[in-house]
Every structure is written in structure tokens, then in C-alpha cells.
Design an enzyme around this catalytic site. Structure first.
Site, PDB file in Angstrom:
ATOM      1  N   GLU A 123       0.841  -1.198   0.000  1.00 20.23           N
ATOM      2  CA  GLU A 123       0.000   0.000   0.000  1.00 20.23           C
ATOM      3  C   GLU A 123       0.876   1.247   0.000  1.00 20.23           C
ATOM      4  O   GLU A 123       1.965   1.243   0.561  1.00 20.23           O
ATOM      5  CB  GLU A 123      -0.897   0.021   1.250  1.00 20.23           C
ATOM      6  CG  GLU A 123      -1.688  -1.259   1.427  1.00 20.23           C
ATOM      7  CD  GLU A 123      -2.742  -1.155   2.531  1.00 20.23           C
ATOM      8  OE1 GLU A 123      -3.142  -0.035   2.865  1.00 20.23           O
ATOM      9  OE2 GLU A 123      -3.133  -2.211   3.028  1.00 20.23           O
ATOM     10  N   LYS A 125       2.135   4.589   1.379  1.00 21.87           N
ATOM     11  CA  LYS A 125       2.137   5.115   2.740  1.00 21.87           C
ATOM     12  C   LYS A 125       1.948   6.628   2.673  1.00 21.87           C
ATOM     13  O   LYS A 125       2.887   7.391   2.476  1.00 21.87           O
ATOM     14  CB  LYS A 125       3.451   4.768   3.430  1.00 21.87           C
ATOM     15  CG  LYS A 125       3.445   5.098   4.899  1.00 21.87           C
ATOM     16  CD  LYS A 125       4.720   4.561   5.553  1.00 21.87           C
ATOM     17  CE  LYS A 125       4.787   5.019   6.987  1.00 21.87           C
ATOM     18  NZ  LYS A 125       4.863   6.478   7.112  1.00 21.87           N
ATOM     19  N   ASP A 127       1.313  10.354   3.780  1.00 25.03           N
ATOM     20  CA  ASP A 127       1.723  11.151   4.925  1.00 25.03           C
ATOM     21  C   ASP A 127       0.492  11.891   5.459  1.00 25.03           C
ATOM     22  O   ASP A 127       0.323  13.083   5.258  1.00 25.03           O
ATOM     23  CB  ASP A 127       2.809  12.132   4.490  1.00 25.03           C
ATOM     24  CG  ASP A 127       3.559  12.684   5.687  1.00 25.03           C
ATOM     25  OD1 ASP A 127       3.433  12.091   6.776  1.00 25.03           O
ATOM     26  OD2 ASP A 127       4.262  13.690   5.531  1.00 25.03           O
ATOM     27  N   TYR A 237      -8.226   1.321   4.907  1.00 22.58           N
ATOM     28  CA  TYR A 237      -7.279   0.266   4.543  1.00 22.58           C
ATOM     29  C   TYR A 237      -7.348  -1.011   5.377  1.00 22.58           C
ATOM     30  O   TYR A 237      -6.600  -1.939   5.119  1.00 22.58           O
ATOM     31  CB  TYR A 237      -5.851   0.795   4.519  1.00 22.58           C
ATOM     32  CG  TYR A 237      -5.359   1.474   5.778  1.00 22.58           C
ATOM     33  CD1 TYR A 237      -5.249   0.776   6.973  1.00 22.58           C
ATOM     34  CD2 TYR A 237      -4.966   2.814   5.740  1.00 22.58           C
ATOM     35  CE1 TYR A 237      -4.783   1.407   8.113  1.00 22.58           C
ATOM     36  CE2 TYR A 237      -4.500   3.448   6.881  1.00 22.58           C
ATOM     37  CZ  TYR A 237      -4.410   2.740   8.057  1.00 22.58           C
ATOM     38  OH  TYR A 237      -3.949   3.352   9.181  1.00 22.58           O
ATOM     39  N   LYS A 323      10.301   2.568   3.616  1.00 23.84           N
ATOM     40  CA  LYS A 323      10.393   3.996   3.313  1.00 23.84           C
ATOM     41  C   LYS A 323      11.168   4.252   2.027  1.00 23.84           C
ATOM     42  O   LYS A 323      12.038   3.486   1.647  1.00 23.84           O
ATOM     43  CB  LYS A 323      11.124   4.700   4.459  1.00 23.84           C
ATOM     44  CG  LYS A 323      10.399   4.604   5.780  1.00 23.84           C
ATOM     45  CD  LYS A 323       9.450   5.761   5.918  1.00 23.84           C
ATOM     46  CE  LYS A 323       9.088   6.003   7.342  1.00 23.84           C
ATOM     47  NZ  LYS A 323       9.196   7.329   7.805  1.00 23.84           N
ATOM     48  N   CYS A 417      49.172  23.718  -0.377  1.00 25.23           N
ATOM     49  CA  CYS A 417      48.370  22.895  -1.284  1.00 25.23           C
ATOM     50  C   CYS A 417      48.631  21.416  -0.994  1.00 25.23           C
ATOM     51  O   CYS A 417      49.768  20.989  -0.969  1.00 25.23           O
ATOM     52  CB  CYS A 417      48.730  23.228  -2.729  1.00 25.23           C
ATOM     53  SG  CYS A 417      47.985  22.101  -3.921  1.00 25.23           S
ATOM     54  N   CYS A 420      50.568  19.991  -4.453  1.00 25.80           N
ATOM     55  CA  CYS A 420      51.910  20.391  -4.879  1.00 25.80           C
ATOM     56  C   CYS A 420      52.748  20.959  -3.733  1.00 25.80           C
ATOM     57  O   CYS A 420      53.949  21.146  -3.884  1.00 25.80           O
ATOM     58  CB  CYS A 420      51.839  21.389  -6.031  1.00 25.80           C
ATOM     59  SG  CYS A 420      51.216  23.004  -5.520  1.00 25.80           S
ATOM     60  N   CYS A 435      45.349  27.444  -4.425  1.00 25.01           N
ATOM     61  CA  CYS A 435      46.740  27.117  -4.713  1.00 25.01           C
ATOM     62  C   CYS A 435      47.174  28.093  -5.795  1.00 25.01           C
ATOM     63  O   CYS A 435      46.485  28.280  -6.788  1.00 25.01           O
ATOM     64  CB  CYS A 435      46.855  25.684  -5.220  1.00 25.01           C
ATOM     65  SG  CYS A 435      48.505  25.319  -5.846  1.00 25.01           S
ATOM     66  N   CYS A 440      50.441  23.427 -10.806  1.00 26.69           N
ATOM     67  CA  CYS A 440      49.997  22.409  -9.846  1.00 26.69           C
ATOM     68  C   CYS A 440      49.293  21.263 -10.589  1.00 26.69           C
ATOM     69  O   CYS A 440      48.364  21.494 -11.348  1.00 26.69           O
ATOM     70  CB  CYS A 440      49.038  23.032  -8.838  1.00 26.69           C
ATOM     71  SG  CYS A 440      48.361  21.828  -7.682  1.00 26.69           S
TER      72      CYS A 440
HETATM   73 ZN    ZN Z   1      48.872  23.034  -5.761  1.00 23.21          ZN
END
Ligand code: ZN
Length: 675
Positions: A123, A125, A127, A237, A323, A417, A420, A435, A440
């Protein structure tokens, strides 16, 4: 779901956790039920309750009478006459995934090997609010709320206002017993909810937050006239009185015969596979219903078996609320990592104990930046609320600091960083650290990801995994290198066979002629999104002109401000970028001049906004079509919008269009316009 937690916890730790969970669940319940001011989604409470329930299953002697799993709903108010249910109104235990369902079935089969032999009944559900109806000689005598399951409130006058609830029963198809007890639910449809709120707005009243609370308020309204003005709906129900029914499916047929409204989508399900399909189907289709559902109820179809399997705590063993995946849930932060984006921005990412949200397993969530970590006070080891709005990246909404053990670790944002090792700088006026090293590797890697992505050059079959492999093998250092790749290069990599390598190379080579706006966007210039890229392409017409544009020329473009203009100007001034552009030429990449894409000016002067998912067109392609025919696109709806094109699951933009009286097209209507 078996969580790591359960397997490593000692009893003492479990006890401490139980106490904390109970306290927090009670706090949320109080805010929602007593104060009517919920501060978290109910799904958050549910997932905490689920953890509590699982722990209690593992340590049954830790279950206490005051546990939230041992109760249903709130206490009746004093205003209405109390009503003792002839048979206790039970609630359902929750189930969240396929595994939970299998565990449930096995548990039943341990009690009786043929427990589920005769299938299930599924069924929707809704709310809404559970109700009980008592009929005497076929006439509605009493209508009551559930209350705490044992004692509810008599709200007969109010329930009589609900048209879907029969006041007298039809005994022509089958006899009605002298005393009949029936259960069902009442709720307010989306359409009615909207109507009531519009009326409230017109009259200067407060707007209601959600249909469920409005339905609850209406049912417990002392003046039935007000209740009647809100057209509530109801489905029955269950038949409590024994009228010889043998299956739950039969109960629904009987109810229908007597004149009750039953949900037409409810159905018999042969086995768990059909249960799963039923649940998955409605999880996807729930938006099409005119009322809110948050899952399906699955019950063993055979009544004799249902009774035999009995009750544990306050829930029947033979039924579960299966659910839908919540849009918010709780999980634990296992670690916090920092990733470096293509513009060098450092983004902290929470590594999570995997959790299902909205149908997807989520194991990482963005924390955005250092300020956000501080604001949320997220620490490594914390239990957090994770949410996902629509299809965007999940993020952390809240840290449940009440559940801390004291072992959580504060995260310190790096000053160098992580890739790097160069120093990072906090950008003035922004929360982000960047950075600063243009070379990099992290920045280059992300730049290539972006370059081939769907919204940029859309190179079919080339994604982060392949790019990682190619970079690790030293075959790819920047985006231009993509075009020098050969089939043999790929064949040396894992996962590649002759055919797939050929296809990948062909996909890359097919993007050797690219439109100017897509190319500009694919370069990944900071602050240049696809709309700005289009503006640049239209204004300047060629890559050469854009790259040599002065700050003033850039600023002269509508929609381009100081920050964006400066970002574009500086990007093209950078020596590394100039080298990259030269390399693109060397490898044979051709950037088309803008004029060539315009096919007509049929849409000149018109602005389009797209919302929802279209069946045949990607969002990018649709916007391109608009521009090819001389029109404009925008990401937000206003009075200046000519058309809103709405696909499936269109959201607030569609509502806004309707409010403003903007014309709305479906996909076909749009395609008709451009063809
Ligand atoms: Zn870097």
C-alpha cells in the site's frame, strides 16, 4: 544495513549511544509534535530511530520503557472526548533498503517457514493521519484519532465532514455486521493544500507549512465548520472486525463493496522482488500523485499468518513501512580531505560512512570552505545530517554535537596545497583558499576533466578515470595533449581493448572542430560560465579577438563586470596559457568563428528558460538551439522571459512562470518552434 558501529561496539558503548540517541530523538519529537515547530526533517528522526532500533535488536536487555521505539504518536489533548480503541492501533517498524527487507522476511520465516508463502500486500504510505471508524448497524457512530494507540480522541463531527468517509454503508453486495470497526487515514491533497494557502494569503492569514500539519490541525479543530471548509480526503485500509476475511487483499475488496474509498494503487505482490519493484516504481512516480507519500507499507497478505506472527513492542511483526530513501539522513564523518579544483580552489570534503540518500549511496559531501566547517562545527568522528536537494552534490546540514564522545578531532585547514605543497592564499573577499601554483598537477587534472565534460566539449567516453590513467602514465600533461594520443597509447592501459581504444580516439578527434563559445567555456577561465562564454563569442566572433581584447572592451559587454573582465584579461595574459593556446593550434584544433553557428533569426528578441528534464534534448543542446536561431537564454524566470520550456519534474521555475503568466512550452512545442 549493517553499520560499522554495531560490529565494533562494546555493550557499555552501546548503552551510552542509546541514551544519547533517545534524548535527541525526544527533543526533536517534542519540537515537532508538541511545539509544532520541527527543526529537522522527519527523516532525520527516522534514521536516528532506525539506529536506535538496530542497537536495541542487538542488545535487547537495554530496551527501556521510555524508548521512542516503544511508543506511537502523541498524547490526546483534553479538549476532545477520549476514545479507547477496541483493539490497539499499532505502528510499523521502518525498513530502508532491500537488505532490510530480506532480513525482515528471514525473521518471519524463522518463526514460521510458510510466513510469506502467500505473498504480500503493498500500500502507498500516505503522509496523513490514521483514524478509526466505528459503525453501528451500518451507520457511522464514532470517528477517532489514533492518539497513543490505546486511547485516541473522538473527532466524529470533524470526520463526518470528509466526503470520502461513508456515513452509512452499502450492504447490498455483502452484509454489514452490527458493530464494525474500520481503519484508514485522512489527508489533504496537494491541490487542496494550495487552494487553502491561496485563500489564507488573500485574507492576510498565515500560510501553512505542509499538508500533514494542516490535516492534523483540521481534524483536531473544535469547530467542524472550519474542518468542513478544508476538503480533506480519506482512504480506508483495514477491517478490524472479523467478517470472515482471509487475506488483506480481500479486506480492500470488502471495504470497497461497503462504500469506502480505497487507494487504487494498492496491490497484491507475489514476492520480495515484486515488493521491490512496487516500492521503486512509486519512489520515482511519487511526484505524479496529488498527495504526499513517504514510502509503502508491506504486509503479509494472509490474515491468519499476520495474527500468528504477533506483535513485538508496539508493531506487528508481519508488516513494515518500507520507506523511500530520505532526502536527508544521518551518518558519521570518517575523515575530512581537501581537493583542489581546476581554478586552484581548495574544497574540504567530508568522507562519510556510506548512507543512502534519495536513492543514491553517498560517501562524500562537500563542506564548501573553512568558514563553513567553523559555522557547522563539524569534527572528524561527528554524526552529521547530510542532505541532497534535487540532483546537486550532497552537503552537510548540521553536526549533531549532542552525540559527541569526546574523541572527535577538530580539522585544521591546510596552509599549503595538499597536492603540490606550494603555499595557498585566501582570495580577498572570498571564503576560498587557492593554490597559486599554475603548474599544480591537481589544477591541470581538474582542467582536463572540465575540458572533456558534457557541458564543455562533451568528449564521449572520456572521463576522470581514463584521464587519471593517462596522466599517471605520463601520456597527458595538459588538455592539448588529448589530440596527440594514439590508439597504441591507450592499449597499454588497463580496461582498453582494440575496439574501445579506437572509439575513444575517434571521440577525441571528432572534437577537433569546436564552436567558439564551447571552447572558451572548456578553457575553464575562472568566473566564465557557459552564458558568459556565449556572450564573448557573440561579441568578438573569434578566439584571436577575445585573447587580445583589452579590459575596457571586455567591460563594455553587458553582463560582464569588473571581476569577470579582470579574470578573462589576466587569463589570456598568462604566459602558460598563451603557450597552451599555441599548442592547440599545433595539434590541429580548429576553433570555429561564431557566425557559422547561426542558422536563422526566427527566435530573435525572445528569451527562453529551461526547467526539468527533457526526453530528447540535453539542457546544453536546447540552449544552443535557441542561440542558433538568434534567441537568448536565461537561468531565471522573470517578466522579461518569453517562454519557459518545461520537461518532466519541472520545479519552482514552472510555478513562477504560471504566476507571472509567462507562456509555457513542452519539449515538442519547443522543437516545433525551432524546426
Ligand atoms: Zn597546488
Amino acid at each position: 544495513m549493517i553499520t560499522l558501529l554495531e560490529t565494533i561496539m562494546t555493550k557499555q558503548e552501546a548503552k551510552v549511544r542509546l541514551e544519547k540517541l533517545k534524548k535527541l530523538i525526544n527533543k526533536y519529537r517534542y519540537e515537532r509534535l508538541v511545539l509544532d515547530k520541527p527543526i529537522v526533517e522527519e527523516s532525520v528522526e527516522d534514521s536516528l530511530k532506525k539506529e536506535l532500533f538496530d542497537l536495541e535488536q542487538e542488545w535487547p536487555d537495554l530496551v527501556t520503557a521510555d524508548s521512542p521505539t516503544q511508543r506511537i504518536g502523541g498524547k490526546p489533548l483534553d479538549k476532545f472526548t477520549k476514545f479507547t480503541h477496541p483493539e490497539r492501533m499499532l505502528s510499523f517498524n521502518d525498513s530502508f533498503d532491500e537488505e532490510d527487507m530480506q532480513v525482515w522476511q528471514k525473521r518471519l520465516e524463522r518463526l514460521d517457514p510458510s510466513a510469506t508463502k502467500n505473498g504480500f500486500y503493498g500500500e502507498l504510505k500516505i503522509d496523513g493521519l490514521a483514524i478509526e471508524l466505528v459503525y453501528e448497524k451500518g451507520l457511522l457512530k464514532i470517528g477517532a484519532t489514533r492518539g497513543d494507540g490505546l486511547i485516541g480522541e473522538e473527532v466524529t463531527q470533524n470526520l463526518k465532514t470528509v466526503e470520502a468517509i461513508p456515513l452509512s454503508l452499502d450492504d447490498t453486495k455483502r452484509p454489514v455486521p452490527d458493530i464494525l470497526v474500520v481503519r484508514g487515514e485522512v489527508f489533504i491533497s496537494h491541490r487542496e493544500f494550495k487552494r487553502i494557502n491561496q485563500e489564507q494569503e488573500k485574507n492576510g492569514g498565515a500560510v501553512y507549512a505542509n499538508p500533514r500539519n494542516l490535516a492534523a490541525g483540521s481534524i483536531r479543530q473544535l469547530d467542524p465548520v472550519i474542518t468542513a471548509s478544508r476538503r480533506m480526503d480519506s482512504y480506508a485500509y483495514s477491517v478490524i472486525t472479523d467478517v470472515g476475511q482471509t487475506t488483506h487483499e480481500e479486506e480492500h475488496d470488502i471495504l470497497k463493496d461497503w462504500g469506502f474509498k480505497t487507494n487504487p494503487h494498492n496491490k497484491y505482490l507475489k514476492d520480495l522482488k515484486e515488493v521491490q519493484n512496487f516500492r521503486d516504481h512509486w519512489e520515482k512516480e511519487r511526484e505524479k500523485l496529488d498527495y504526499e507519500i513517504d514510502g509503502v507499507v508491506i504486509i503479509t497478505n494472509e490474515n491468519r499468518m499476520f495474527k500468528k506472527l504477533g506483535v513485538v513492542g508496539k508493531a506487528p511483526r508481519a508488516a513494515v513501512a518500507y520507506k523511500f530513501s530520505p532526502r536527508e539522513s544521518t551518518t558519521k564523518v570518517e575523515d575530512i580531505m581537501v581537493s583542489v579544483g581546476r581554478t586552484g580552489t581548495l574544497t574540504p570534503i567530508a568522507m562519510l560512512e556510506p548512507v543512502n540518500i534519495g536513492g543514491t549511496t553517498v560517501s562524500r559531501a562537500t563542506l564548501h570552505n573553512e568558514d563553513e566547517i567553523r559555522r557547522l562545527d563539524v569534527r572528524i568522528g561527528d554524526t552529521v545530517v547530510v542532505g541532497r536537494a534535487g540532483d546537486v552534490i550532497p552537503d552537510i546540514k548540521k553536526s549533531l554535537t549532542e552525540l559527541r564522545t569526546g574523541k572527535e578531532k577538530v580539522f585544521h585547514f591546510p596552509r599549503t596545497c595538499p597536492v603540490c605543497g606550494e603555499a595557498v592564499k585566501r582570495v580577498e573577499g572570498e571564503a576560498a583558499y587557492k593554490c597559486t601554483n599554475q603548474q599544480c598537477p591537481a589544477i591541470k587534472r581538474e582542467a582536463i576533466y572540465h575540458f572533456v565534460s558534457k557541458s564543455a566539449l562533451d568528449v564521449d567516453g572520456v572521463g576522470p578515470k581514463i584521464i587519471d590513467q593517462l596522466m599517471d602514465a605520463g601520456l597527458l600533461k595538459d588538455t592539448a595533449d588529448l589530440y596527440t594520443l594514439k590508439k597504441e597509447d591507450l592499449l597499454n592501459l588497463e580496461r582498453f581493448a582494440e575496439k574501445s581504444a579506437e572509439n575513444t580516439i575517434a571521440a577525441i578527434q571528432s572534437k577537433k572542430k569546436v564552436s567558439l563559445d564551447r571552447f572558451i567555456y572548456a578553457l575553464g577561465i575562472p568566473h566564465v560560465g557557459s552564458e558568459t562564454a556565449v556572450d564573448l563569442a557573440r561579441k568578438f566572433g573569434s578566439l584571436e579577438k577575445i585573447s587580445s581584447a583589452s579590459l575596457e572592451e571586455l567591460l563594455a559587454i553587458k553582463d560582464i563586470g569588473q571581476v569577470v573582465a579582470k579574470s578573462i584579461f589576466e587569463w589570456f595574459q598568462d604566459k602558460h596559457h598563451q603557450k597552451l593556446l599555441a599548442k592547440f593550434k599545433e595539434v590541429g584544433l580548429q576553433v570555429l568563428k561564431q557566425e557559422s553557428t547561426q542558422k536563422s533569426s526566427n527566435l530573435k528578441g525572445l528569451t527562453f528558460v529551461f526547467t526539468g528534464t527533457m526526453e530528447n534534448l540535453s539542457r546544453e543542446r536546447a540552449e544552443e538551439l535557441v542561440r542558433e536561431h538568434g534567441g537568448d537564454t536565461s537561468s531565471s524566470v522573470s517578466r522579461a522571459t518569453s517562454y519557459v520550456v518545461a520537461g518532466s519534474e519541472a520545479g519552482s521555475k514552472l510555478d513562477k512562470a504560471q504566476k507571472l503568466g509567462v507562456k509555457v512550452l513542452d519539449e515538442k512545442g519547443f522543437l516545433d518552434m525551432v524546426s
